[in-house]
Write a protein that holds these residues in place. Structure first.
Motif, PDB file in Angstrom:
ATOM      1  N   ASP A 171      25.528 -58.534  59.894  1.00 10.82           N
ATOM      2  CA  ASP A 171      24.953 -57.896  58.713  1.00 10.82           C
ATOM      3  C   ASP A 171      26.066 -57.222  57.910  1.00 10.82           C
ATOM      4  N   ASN A 189      18.925 -68.400  56.660  1.00 13.93           N
ATOM      5  CA  ASN A 189      18.994 -67.331  57.647  1.00 13.93           C
ATOM      6  C   ASN A 189      17.807 -66.375  57.599  1.00 13.93           C
ATOM      7  N   ASP A 228      23.930 -59.897  51.804  1.00 16.40           N
ATOM      8  CA  ASP A 228      23.650 -58.985  52.918  1.00 16.40           C
ATOM      9  C   ASP A 228      24.068 -59.543  54.274  1.00 16.40           C
ATOM     10  N   ALA A 229      24.638 -60.728  54.337  1.00 16.23           N
ATOM     11  CA  ALA A 229      24.992 -61.331  55.624  1.00 16.23           C
ATOM     12  C   ALA A 229      26.224 -62.209  55.468  1.00 16.23           C
ATOM     13  N   LEU A 273      27.010 -64.401  63.357  1.00 18.40           N
ATOM     14  CA  LEU A 273      26.334 -63.950  62.142  1.00 18.40           C
ATOM     15  C   LEU A 273      26.184 -62.443  62.237  1.00 18.40           C
TER      16      LEU A 273
END
Length: 473
Positions: free
Chosen positions: A35, A196, A12-13, A33
């Motif tokens: 999404d 994260n 998801d990241a 960073l």
């Protein structure tokens, strides 16, 4: 060393960092960073390419892949499919490791660890990696998926979510500690966390209370250097940067030892095969060697080497003239009995009088046959046992509902509170879950009562533990 882009790719990241080694630490030139869930299909590699060109990330990339299949290489089709968005963005991938390998490299870069045994945790929003390391060597490693959003709704969402995460992590950490103790006689001295996951430090105290082990969170700038313009951003992403930077600046042995060994083995096999073919061809082209004159009297080697048929065993041939077996002699004709002579008791009567009718009737056994358990009178045999008196039939107990058993995600039991997360919703005793009512919350299971009075006991994961039906009156 020249700059390299450290990439951490999760479900998801995606994290990017332009890093280089600097005086034993890590210098971060640029980082970001974002999404992945909002970038579906071709939008993800397009956004990645735009970010690379706009922020001038180096084309050389070293990747930490959370979805990396075990034992895979860069040439494997499944791994190449995961890395395709990065390649489409213009990055040149030099190395790929999984989170457990990256954690091991992070343990090697921590001089304060020394020979202490430490449990390292990389906590992502969708997965967790655990490595127990001592002296830079991995003693235990495990990667598992989870859902960090459980318990994120309700009036006490933040508190319940924190304890829900700890309820998932604590058993896995205990398993890692027990494995290191049993297999390597190592006592875990501390736990170090990174990743994260938002608000990672909030897990520190609950983990200490649950495991009674010191817990450290790598959420500071210790070991990082960054320009003043991005220092705050680096400090914000410090826990997430640990894994990617450790893998990017690790020596070539990380993730490539197996590939190098396979390449070396392939070279050895190729050289040996070439030498074998050359030797065979050289032997076929060489002229035959002249034989000396003394060899002409000798039979050919093929004749000497041909085995002769073995003669029959001598033991069979010599066994007959010496002591013939007693059972192989021809049977003698039976001698008719002399008048007045008694037959030999060794010969059974049936054999001695073969072909003749017996002179005397057979003896009747003296022991009488066992008496039959049933009477011989036909009337008694056909008589049926008396029928029992009719009695009242008890009503059948109620059956459980056919509705699916609810999914129990988490159970939180302490001296002050008892909560459970069922189907993603926080409930307490007295709350309803569909047609059922929560009547009890125990450390490992919950009790739900149905409208018929039937109570079902459900464990973690929606496992039906037992059914209790009400007693009939």
């Amino acid at each position: 060393m020249a700059g390299v882009t450290a990439i951490e790719l999760a479900g998801d990241a995606c994290l990017l960092a332009d890093v280089s080694a600097h005086h034993g630490g890590v210098r971060v030139h640029n980082t970001d960073l974002f999404d992945r869930t909002v970038l579906a299909g071709e939008a993800f590699p397009a956004a990645l390419k735009q970010l690379r060109t706009a922020r001038k990330f180096p084309a050389r990339a070293r990747v930490v892949l959370w979805e990396m299949p075990a034992g895979s290489r860069l040439s494997d089709p499944v791994l190449r499919a995961h890395l395709q968005p990065i390649k489409a963005a213009g990055f040149r991938i030099e190395r790929v490791v999984d989170p457990c390998q990256a954690l091991t490299e992070l343990a090697k870069r921590r001089p304060s660890a020394g020979d202490a045994t430490i449990a390292w945790l990389a906590i992502d929003r969708s997965a967790v990696a655990i490595v127990v390391a001592r002296g830079g060597q991995s003693l235990y490693s495990r990667l598992f998926t989870w859902d960090s959003s459980l318990g994120a709704v309700g009036s006490q969402a933040r508190l319940l979510q924190r304890y829900s995460l700890v309820a998932h992590l604590a058993p896995e950490i205990r398993r890692a500690i027990a494995s290191a103790t049993t297999s390597h006689d190592a006592r875990v001295d501390a736990i170090v966390t990174c990743g994260n996951l938002p608000d990672l430090r909030s897990l520190t105290m609950p983990l200490i209370e649950e495991l009674d082990v010191e817990v450290e969170t790598l959420d500071s700038l210790d070991g990082f250097e960054a320009p003043a313009a991005i220092r705050d951003r680096v400090g914000e992403l410090a826990p997430a940067l640990r894994l990617a930077t450790a893998a990017a600046l690790a020596p070539r042995r990380a993730g490539t030892t197996r590939s190098a060994a396979l390449a070396a083995a392939a070279i050895v096999v190729a050289v040996a095969g070439g030498w074998y073919l050359y030797a065979q061809q050289h032997a076929a082209q060489s002229p035959p060697v002249a034989k000396p004159a003394s060899w002409s009297a000798r039979p050919p080697a093929s004749v000497q080497s041909t085995p002769r048929p073995a003669p029959p065993p001598q033991t069979v041939a010599t066994a007959q003239p010496t002591t013939p077996p007693p059972q192989t002699q021809p049977k003698a004709q039976p001698t008719p009995p002399q008048p007045g002579a008694n037959p030999s008791p060794a010969v059974p009567p049936s054999v001695a009088t073969a072909g003749k009718p017996p002179s005397t009737p057979p003896r009747v056994p003296s022991t009488p046959p066992p008496a039959s358990s049933t009477p011989s009178n036909p009337a008694v045999k056909s008589a049926a046992p008396p029928a029992d008196k009719p009695h009242a039939v008890a009503p059948a107990p109620p059956e459980p509902l056919t509705d699916p058993v609810p999914m129990v995600n988490t159970i939180l039991v302490s001296a002050e509170r008892r909560f459970a997360i069922i189907n993603g919703r926080v409930v307490a005793v007295g709350d309803t879950v569909g047609p059922r009512v929560v009547t009890a919350i125990e450390p490992r299971e919950i009790v739900l009562q149905e409208p018929s009075g039937v109570q079902i006991r459900v464990g973690l994961g929606g496992r039906l533990v037992g059914v209790v039906r009400p007693k009939s009156r």
